[in-house]
Motif scaffolding. Structure first.
Motif, PDB file in Angstrom:
ATOM      1  N   ASP A  47     -54.201 -11.793 -19.191  1.00 27.05           N
ATOM      2  CA  ASP A  47     -55.221 -12.623 -18.558  1.00 27.05           C
ATOM      3  C   ASP A  47     -56.458 -12.744 -19.457  1.00 27.05           C
ATOM      4  N   LYS A  75     -58.056 -15.615 -22.016  1.00 23.79           N
ATOM      5  CA  LYS A  75     -58.984 -16.694 -21.664  1.00 23.79           C
ATOM      6  C   LYS A  75     -60.399 -16.427 -22.188  1.00 23.79           C
ATOM      7  N   THR A  84     -62.501 -16.977 -27.120  1.00 21.42           N
ATOM      8  CA  THR A  84     -62.802 -18.378 -27.414  1.00 21.42           C
ATOM      9  C   THR A  84     -62.643 -18.720 -28.889  1.00 21.42           C
ATOM     10  N   TYR A 124     -54.391 -21.590 -17.490  1.00 18.78           N
ATOM     11  CA  TYR A 124     -55.806 -21.233 -17.651  1.00 18.78           C
ATOM     12  C   TYR A 124     -56.017 -20.199 -18.765  1.00 18.78           C
ATOM     13  N   LYS A 125     -54.999 -19.438 -19.091  1.00 13.79           N
ATOM     14  CA  LYS A 125     -55.106 -18.412 -20.135  1.00 13.79           C
ATOM     15  C   LYS A 125     -55.142 -19.018 -21.532  1.00 13.79           C
ATOM     16  N   ARG A 156     -55.659 -22.684 -22.173  1.00 16.63           N
ATOM     17  CA  ARG A 156     -56.153 -24.070 -22.244  1.00 16.63           C
ATOM     18  C   ARG A 156     -57.235 -24.281 -23.304  1.00 16.63           C
ATOM     19  N   HIS A 157     -57.938 -23.231 -23.695  1.00 16.30           N
ATOM     20  CA  HIS A 157     -59.001 -23.347 -24.689  1.00 16.30           C
ATOM     21  C   HIS A 157     -58.485 -23.275 -26.130  1.00 16.30           C
TER      22      HIS A 157
END
Length: 126
Positions: free
Chosen positions: A80, A83, A86, A112-113, A115-116
């Motif tokens: 998790d 995320k 970055t 969500y983990k 997507r960046h």
């Protein structure tokens, strides 16, 4: 190694790259702690047949740019805590359990983990 190597490795302040391969770690759980691996930019985890759970705490690996996970068949899911990293620019996953790709694509349970992350590659899932 039977004990989690991360608590020792993450304290090596100038460590830039780590590769855990071919059952170098035979435990089931690995944890990357807050503040650990302050300069790590590349991490590769492959052929760790016993690894089931990997946790990454917020504030761990703040400079990580490339993460490769391959042939860790027992790993249930990605941490998790990804995320929070970055700086991560590339994630490569191959030879993992069926269904992992579906969880990580747009609309998937674990999207969500990742997507960046600009470049995510998932290949050869079983």
């Amino acid at each position: 190694m039977e004990e989690d190597p991360m608590p020792v490795l993450e304290k090596l302040l100038h460590l830039k790259s780590v590769q855990l391969t071919s059952d170098a770690f035979v435990g089931r759980r690995m944890v990357c702690s807050k503040g650990g691996f302050p300069q790590l930019y590349a991490l590769k985890i492959s052929k760790e047949s016993e690894l089931q759970e990997w946790m990454v705490q917020k504030g761990s690996m703040p400079c990580l740019r490339t993460l490769t996970i391959s042939n860790c068949q027992e790993l249930k899911e990605l941490p998790d805590g990804l995320k929070y990293i970055t700086s991560l620019k590339e994630l490569k996953i191959k030879g993992m359990k069926r269904g992992l790709k579906e969880k990580l694509i747009l609309g998937g349970k674990d999207y969500y983990k990742v997507r960046h992350i600009p470049k995510v590659g998932i290949l050869s899932t079983f």
